[in-house]
Design a protein around this motif. Structure first.
Motif, mmCIF file in Angstrom:
data_model
loop_
_atom_site.group_PDB
_atom_site.id
_atom_site.type_symbol
_atom_site.label_atom_id
_atom_site.label_comp_id
_atom_site.label_asym_id
_atom_site.label_seq_id
_atom_site.Cartn_x
_atom_site.Cartn_y
_atom_site.Cartn_z
ATOM 1 N N PHE A 1 -9.776 13.040 -14.550
ATOM 2 C CA PHE A 1 -8.546 12.239 -14.520
ATOM 3 C C PHE A 1 -8.883 10.769 -14.790
ATOM 4 O O PHE A 1 -8.249 10.106 -15.633
ATOM 5 C CB PHE A 1 -7.861 12.387 -13.152
ATOM 6 N N GLU B 1 -3.752 -0.540 -11.020
ATOM 7 C CA GLU B 1 -4.137 0.878 -11.098
ATOM 8 C C GLU B 1 -5.633 1.045 -10.822
ATOM 9 O O GLU B 1 -6.058 2.026 -10.198
ATOM 10 C CB GLU B 1 -3.766 1.472 -12.468
ATOM 11 N N ALA C 1 -12.925 7.788 -1.825
ATOM 12 C CA ALA C 1 -12.626 9.083 -1.199
ATOM 13 C C ALA C 1 -13.682 10.123 -1.588
ATOM 14 O O ALA C 1 -14.127 10.912 -0.756
ATOM 15 C CB ALA C 1 -11.230 9.545 -1.606
ATOM 16 N N GLU D 1 -10.051 3.412 -4.864
ATOM 17 C CA GLU D 1 -9.785 4.199 -3.661
ATOM 18 C C GLU D 1 -10.160 5.671 -3.868
ATOM 19 O O GLU D 1 -10.704 6.318 -2.961
ATOM 20 C CB GLU D 1 -8.298 4.070 -3.287
ATOM 21 N N TYR E 1 0.827 -1.198 0.000
ATOM 22 C CA TYR E 1 0.000 0.000 0.000
ATOM 23 C C TYR E 1 0.865 1.253 0.000
ATOM 24 O O TYR E 1 1.872 1.323 0.698
ATOM 25 C CB TYR E 1 -0.912 0.015 1.235
ATOM 26 N N GLU E 2 0.459 2.236 -0.798
ATOM 27 C CA GLU E 2 1.104 3.537 -0.777
ATOM 28 C C GLU E 2 0.068 4.531 -0.274
ATOM 29 O O GLU E 2 -1.017 4.641 -0.853
ATOM 30 C CB GLU E 2 1.588 3.885 -2.193
ATOM 31 N N LYS E 3 0.427 5.243 0.788
ATOM 32 C CA LYS E 3 -0.561 6.021 1.535
ATOM 33 C C LYS E 3 -0.828 7.393 0.901
ATOM 34 O O LYS E 3 -0.531 8.438 1.482
ATOM 35 C CB LYS E 3 -0.039 6.199 2.967
ATOM 36 N N ARG E 4 -1.324 7.374 -0.325
ATOM 37 C CA ARG E 4 -1.714 8.605 -1.018
ATOM 38 C C ARG E 4 -2.683 8.182 -2.114
ATOM 39 O O ARG E 4 -2.716 7.011 -2.497
ATOM 40 C CB ARG E 4 -0.493 9.311 -1.622
ATOM 41 N N LEU E 5 -3.474 9.151 -2.603
ATOM 42 C CA LEU E 5 -4.357 8.843 -3.727
ATOM 43 C C LEU E 5 -3.579 9.030 -5.022
ATOM 44 O O LEU E 5 -2.626 9.814 -5.069
ATOM 45 C CB LEU E 5 -5.576 9.769 -3.715
ATOM 46 N N GLN E 6 -3.985 8.333 -6.087
ATOM 47 C CA GLN E 6 -3.273 8.507 -7.358
ATOM 48 C C GLN E 6 -3.440 9.932 -7.870
ATOM 49 O O GLN E 6 -2.542 10.484 -8.506
ATOM 50 C CB GLN E 6 -3.787 7.499 -8.406
ATOM 51 N N PHE F 1 -16.900 9.274 0.318
ATOM 52 C CA PHE F 1 -16.718 9.599 1.735
ATOM 53 C C PHE F 1 -16.850 11.107 1.965
ATOM 54 O O PHE F 1 -17.568 11.565 2.858
ATOM 55 C CB PHE F 1 -15.341 9.085 2.196
ATOM 56 N N GLN F 2 -16.169 11.892 1.118
ATOM 57 C CA GLN F 2 -16.170 13.343 1.323
ATOM 58 C C GLN F 2 -17.516 13.978 0.954
ATOM 59 O O GLN F 2 -17.906 14.983 1.532
ATOM 60 C CB GLN F 2 -15.024 13.986 0.531
ATOM 61 N N PRO G 1 -5.314 13.733 -6.331
ATOM 62 C CA PRO G 1 -5.920 14.228 -5.087
ATOM 63 C C PRO G 1 -7.440 14.426 -5.171
ATOM 64 O O PRO G 1 -7.966 14.807 -6.214
ATOM 65 C CB PRO G 1 -5.209 15.559 -4.846
ATOM 66 N N VAL G 2 -8.115 14.163 -4.064
ATOM 67 C CA VAL G 2 -9.563 14.391 -3.951
ATOM 68 C C VAL G 2 -9.781 15.325 -2.759
ATOM 69 O O VAL G 2 -9.508 14.954 -1.617
ATOM 70 C CB VAL G 2 -10.328 13.056 -3.742
ATOM 71 N N ARG G 3 -10.214 16.560 -3.061
ATOM 72 C CA ARG G 3 -10.480 17.553 -2.013
ATOM 73 C C ARG G 3 -11.813 18.214 -2.314
ATOM 74 O O ARG G 3 -11.891 19.153 -3.099
ATOM 75 C CB ARG G 3 -9.381 18.632 -2.008
#
Lengths: 88, 204
Positions: free
Chosen positions: B161, B64, B74, B70, B4-9, B77-78, B11-13
Motif C-alpha cells: 500500500f 498523509e 505500528a 504511524e 488526530y483520527e484514531k485509525r491507521l490509513q 511495534f507489532q 490496517p496493520v495486523r
C-alpha cells in the motif's frame, strides 16, 4: 449489523477514496467528475464515523461532541490504539 | 492545526513477531528516504512555495506522510512486541535494545539517527519540487527492496500500500511541476528561482 472490523474497513476505504481524491483535485481543481465523486462520498463518511463512534467509540474528537456521546466517562483514551493490531 | 483520527490509513495486523524484519523496516521510520523525512520535507517547503495550489498539495501530502509514519510505527511495534532476549540476539537487535528497549525511535536501518540533513527546503519552487519527485522515487525503491527480502504476507500488505502511495505522490508532484512551469515568466527559460527573482512588491 456489521461488526467493528467490517465497519472500520468501510471507513478506511471511503476515507482513502476521499484522501486520494483530495490530492487529485489539488492538481485538477476544475474536474467536475472528481468534484462530484468527492461530494457523493463525503456525507457517507460522516455518517459512518457517527455510527462507529456510537457503537464502538470515537475516532475523532469531533465525534465526542455528538449528543449521543456526551456522557461519562470521557472515552477518547479508553479505546484501543490503532497500532495495537486486533481489529484495526 | 492538525486533528488526530484514531485509525491507521491502512490496517496493520501482524501475527508473527520478527525483530529482524523490524530492524530493516526501521529505515522507513527514521531513515534517509523514510516517512518522517518525507513529511518534514513537504511541511517545511510549503511556506515558501509561491503557488497556492502547490503549497496546498504539499500540506496534504505532508499530512498523509504522517499517517504513513504511524503505519510504519505500528509495523515496528507489532514485529517486536513481546520479543525474548534470544530472539533479539538472533535478529541482531541487541544494540538497538540497549538504547531503546522495544520502543520505536527514528533511525536508519544502518543505525544512523534521524537527521534533517536527509531532506532539503531550499526556497526555490523548481528546486524543491524536483527534490520531491526524487524523494518519492527513492522511497518507492526502498519499498521495492524491502518487499524483495520480506516473506510475511501480513507485513507485505501494508508495505505494498505504501509503495503504491509513493507512485501516486510522484504523479501529483509531476503535475504540480508542469503547472508551475506554465505560470512562470516565459522569459525564464531555465526555470530558476521563480519566486525570489520577482520584484519584492510583486512576490506572491
Amino acid at each position: 449489523m456489521t461488526n467493528r472490523t467490517s465497519l472500520l474497513r468501510e471507513i478506511d476505504e471511503i476515507s482513502f477514496a476521499l484522501n486520494d481524491l483530495t490530492l487529485y483535485l489539488d492538481t485538477h481543481p476544475d474536474c467536475s467528475e472528481g468534484l462530484n465523486e468527492f461530494a457523493a462520498l463525503a456525507p457517507r463518511r460522516a455518517a459512518l464515523l457517527k455510527e462507529f463512534s456510537e457503537r464502538f467509540g470515537p475516532l475523532t474528537t469531533d465525534c465526542l461532541a455528538l449528543p449521543s456521546m456526551i456522557k461519562e466517562p470521557f472515552r477518547w483514551c479508553e479505546e484501543p490504539a490503532p497500532w495495537e493490531g486486533g481489529s484495526f | 492545526m492538525w486533528n488526530y483520527e484514531k485509525r491507521l490509513q491502512f490496517p496493520v495486523r501482524i501475527r508473527t513477531r520478527c525483530p529482524k524484519t523490524a530492524s530493516l523496516i526501521l529505515s522507513q521510520f527514521g531513515g534517509p528516504d523514510g516517512e518522517l523525512a518525507a513529511s518534514m520535507r513537504y511541511l517545511s517547503q510549503r511556506y515558501s512555495m509561491p503557488d497556492r495550489r502547490i503549497s496546498g498539495l504539499l500540506t496534504d501530502i505532508g499530512t498523509e506522510e504522517l499517517a504513513h509514519l504511524e503505519m510504519i510505527g505500528a509495523i515496528l511495534f507489532q514485529l517486536t512486541r513481546g520479543m525474548s532476549t534470544e530472539e533479539m540476539e538472533t535478529a541482531g537487535f541487541t544494540a538497538y535494545y540497549i538504547d531503546h528497549t522495544a520502543a520505536v525511535w527514528p533511525a536508519a536501518a544502518a543505525g544512523i539517527p534521524f537527521n534533517a540533513c536527509e531532506f532539503q527546503s531550499k526556497g526555490d519552487a523548481i528546486t524543491d519540487l524536483t527534490e520531491d519527485l526524487a524523494a518519492e522515487q527513492k522511497a518507492r525503491t526502498t519499498y521495492d527492496n524491502l518487499l524483495r527480502v520480506i516473506d510475511d504476507p501480513d507485513v507485505k500488505a501494508p508495505l505494498r500500500f505504501l509503495r503504491a502511495r509513493e507512485i501516486v505522490h510522484f504523479q501529483r508532484f509531476g503535475e504540480a511541476l508542469e503547472h508551475l512551469k506554465l505560470t512562470l515568466c516565459q522569459k525564464n527559460c531555465y526555470w530558476f528561482n521563480p519566486s525570489f527573482e520577482k520584484e519584492p512588491e510583486t512576490r506572491a
